[in-house]
Design a protein around this motif. Structure first.
Motif, PDB file in Angstrom:
ATOM      1  N   TRP A 223       0.809  -1.075  -0.114  1.00  0.00           N
ATOM      2  CA  TRP A 223       0.016  -0.059   0.062  1.00  0.00           C
ATOM      3  C   TRP A 223       0.902   1.392   0.114  1.00  0.00           C
ATOM      4  O   TRP A 223       0.538   2.197  -0.590  1.00  0.00           O
ATOM      5  CB  TRP A 223      -1.005   0.011   1.258  1.00  0.00           C
ATOM      6  N   ILE A 224       2.015   1.201   0.779  1.00  0.00           N
ATOM      7  CA  ILE A 224       2.986   2.388   0.540  1.00  0.00           C
ATOM      8  C   ILE A 224       3.527   2.623  -0.806  1.00  0.00           C
ATOM      9  O   ILE A 224       3.688   3.579  -1.378  1.00  0.00           O
ATOM     10  CB  ILE A 224       4.004   2.229   1.308  1.00  0.00           C
TER      11      ILE A 224
ATOM     12  N   THR B 208       0.840   3.768  -2.895  1.00  0.00           N
ATOM     13  CA  THR B 208       0.501   5.517  -2.658  1.00  0.00           C
ATOM     14  C   THR B 208       1.721   6.331  -3.368  1.00  0.00           C
ATOM     15  O   THR B 208       1.334   7.377  -3.755  1.00  0.00           O
ATOM     16  CB  THR B 208       0.619   5.541  -0.992  1.00  0.00           C
TER      17      THR B 208
ATOM     18  N   THR C 131      -4.703  10.041  -0.359  1.00  0.00           N
ATOM     19  CA  THR C 131      -4.532   8.697  -0.991  1.00  0.00           C
ATOM     20  C   THR C 131      -4.157   7.582   0.242  1.00  0.00           C
ATOM     21  O   THR C 131      -4.320   6.578   0.435  1.00  0.00           O
ATOM     22  CB  THR C 131      -3.474   8.797  -1.923  1.00  0.00           C
ATOM     23  N   ALA C 132      -3.101   8.156   1.085  1.00  0.00           N
ATOM     24  CA  ALA C 132      -2.539   7.341   2.130  1.00  0.00           C
ATOM     25  C   ALA C 132      -3.762   7.056   3.135  1.00  0.00           C
ATOM     26  O   ALA C 132      -3.769   5.769   3.818  1.00  0.00           O
ATOM     27  CB  ALA C 132      -1.321   8.197   2.795  1.00  0.00           C
TER      28      ALA C 132
ATOM     29  N   VAL D 195      -6.565   2.287  -1.997  1.00  0.00           N
ATOM     30  CA  VAL D 195      -5.510   3.378  -2.556  1.00  0.00           C
ATOM     31  C   VAL D 195      -5.826   3.795  -3.847  1.00  0.00           C
ATOM     32  O   VAL D 195      -5.812   4.766  -4.227  1.00  0.00           O
ATOM     33  CB  VAL D 195      -4.148   2.732  -2.265  1.00  0.00           C
TER      34      VAL D 195
END
Length: 542
Positions: free
Chosen positions: A185-186, A189, A225-226, A243
């Motif tokens: 997910w990072i 993002t 978004t994060a 995301v």
């Protein structure tokens, strides 16, 4: 007088009659309405089989009527009488949200299921390094010859993305071999959220004419978004998926609405209409769930969109075909867009007017009308038989469809380039610009909306084609998403064709086939709506 008579005689035109003109006018109107009504009846018939709205409880219909339909009619009617431009903005915001939600699903398929996030991130880093190097080279364009800059740019992209096997690792390889990597997910993002933040920041900076406002808007977009990844698990949605949806749909739609209101404050009531529709739909969904009202027993549901083919219509799904169509369209766009635009630029700006170029013009026009099955045979003969490539892969299917729409892209791009006023070219030449500088800085920016519109419409035709894929041996049914250019691929129209022929039965005819047609039509309408909006915006600006 002649204007007071029902008919008269005009030199060169023969008998002129207002009655004949009125009859012709109403015949045209009747023909148009007949076509529209016939198409509407067909679409309603197919949509009824796929969605089955009458199977829902009466309470379900009443709830959505009170929470969505009635408020929308009241607010929309008030705005229609007082501020139609605001109503138009509200409709655009709702439409942008729906279309972007549709495309965010496709982006999620690509960057979550087909391409692992780490792989996508590594290539994004490599591409960013190459772009940064290219930007640095352009700053010294007066000191470095054009040919040297082109060669250096090509070498920079190749070394960054592919490296030299056995001698130099590419940047994607180095990133993937790093001892510590971010979570999925990072990564999403940083890649998708960062791209969205860049676009939103530039848009707000241009609207507000304030760089600081653009930076703040871009940072806010990245933070939102994060937050999508953090909020996702609490609402039962996968963090990676949320995301993608936030970066592709929610944030751009909010930025468009805010930017429109900034430029014209009188359009603020349009946001009330958009909020009425969005909030009404959400409240209705929560209300029917709390009250226990059953909705329509639609075949176009989440299970259908996320499942693969099955021997029974109730369990059949379109997911691998959707992923295949997305990869095919990406391949088609990557092959046809640069070739088509490059050919159009050459023919309009560089090619001399002689017999050879006129011969090319005639043949391009003729190729645009060749049946699609002929291009399928061409792809089979050239790519499979002559070049010895495997049948039915993403690359061969995309290349064949690219040949199909290449004449259309060339023609539409030439029309867009031709529409640029010649005075703009002469003004550029008068200021000492070269032909290439004029094409790059004047002609292409002005023609780009028209080029993009024509390309999107051409892609809309390609995504609905079945015959070329059958000719190159694409499988009718696949059970897994394609993950490489050499993977076997199916597509949405090919899957629907298989359901209606190879698996022909009453269940498939009344369940799976209508559901697949509705999904395909939704994608086509979404693509065409983008082209229409771009065309209208371009025409209003000119």
């Amino acid at each position: 007088m002649a204007t007071e008579q029902d008919s008269s005689y005009a030199q060169g035109f023969g008998q002129v009659s207002r009655t004949a003109g009125l009859v012709f006018r109403y015949l045209l109107l009747a023909a148009t309405m007949f076509g529209i009504v016939t198409l509407a009846v067909l679409l309603v018939y197919v949509a009824n089989d796929a969605i089955q709205p009458l199977t829902a409880d009466a309470g379900w219909h009443l709830t959505f009527f009170l929470t969505l339909v009635l408020p929308t009619i009241l607010v929309g009617g008030a705005l229609y009488r007082r501020n139609r431009e605001a109503l138009k903005l509200g409709g655009m915001v709702v439409g942008a949200l729906l279309v972007s939600l549709l495309f965010s699903g496709g982006v999620a398929i690509v960057f979550v299921d087909i391409i692992p996030p780490l792989t996508g991130f590594s290539y994004a880093v490599g591409l960013a390094v190459a772009v940064a190097g290219t930007v640095l080279l352009t700053k010294y364009e007066t000191q470095i010859p054009f040919t040297a800059r082109v060669a250096a740019t090509g070498l920079l992209f190749f070394l960054s993305l592919f490296g030299v096997p056995g001698y130099f690792h590419s940047i994607p390889e180095l990133v993937q071999q790093a001892p510590v990597v971010p979570t999925d997910w990072i990564i999403l993002t940083l890649v998708l959220g960062g791209l969205t933040a860049l676009v939103v920041g530039q848009y707000i900076a241009r609207v507000r004419e304030d760089t600081k406002a653009g930076v703040a808007a871009g940072a806010s977009a990245l933070v939102l978004t994060a937050l999508g990844a953090i909020v996702g698990p609490f609402v039962g949605i996968d963090a990676n998926a949320l995301v993608v949806v936030t970066a592709v749909s929610f944030v751009p739609t909010a930025a468009y609405a805010g930017g429109s209101v900034i430029t014209r404050e009188e359009l603020k009531p349009g946001l009330v209409f958009a909020a009425t529709v969005i909030v009404g739909a959400l409240v209705g969904a929560v209300a029917v769930d709390a009250l226990g009202f059953a909705g329509p027993q639609a075949w176009t549901d989440w299970q259908f969109l996320t499942s693969s083919h099955s021997g029974s219509a109730e369990n059949a799904g379109l997911y691998p075909a959707i992923g295949g169509s997305i990869l095919l369209m990406v391949t088609v766009a990557a092959l046809s867009f640069p070739l088509g635009v490059g050919a159009a630029v050459y023919l309009e700006e560089y090619a001399p007017d002689n017999r050879f170029t006129r011969f090319i013009d005639v043949n391009i026009s003729n190729l645009a009308g060749v049946p699609s099955v002929v291009y399928g045979l061409l792809g089979l003969g050239v790519f499979v038989t002559y070049l010895g490539q495997a049948t039915g892969t993403v690359l061969i299917g995309g290349a064949t469809l690219a040949l199909l729409i290449l004449p259309i892209v060339i023609i539409s791009s030439r029309e867009a380039i031709r529409s640029v006023p010649n005075d703009m070219r002469q003004a550029s030449y008068g200021m000492g610009a070269t032909r290439w500088q004029t094409v790059r800085n004047v002609v292409l920016p002005e023609a780009f909306p028209g080029i993009l519109t024509g390309t999107i419409l051409a892609l809309g035709r390609a995504i609905g084609e079945t015959a070329p894929l059958i000719m190159i041996g694409a499988p009718n049914v696949v059970f897994n998403l394609p993950t490489e250019l050499s993977s076997k691929v199916s597509a949405m129209p090919l899957q629907v064709y298989a359901w209606s022929s190879l698996f022909a039965s009453e269940d498939f005819y009344t369940k799976a086939v209508p559901a697949g047609v509705v999904v395909l039509l939704a994608v086509l309408l979404a693509m065409n709506s983008i082209a229409i909006v771009l065309r209208n915006k371009y025409e209003s600006e000119t």
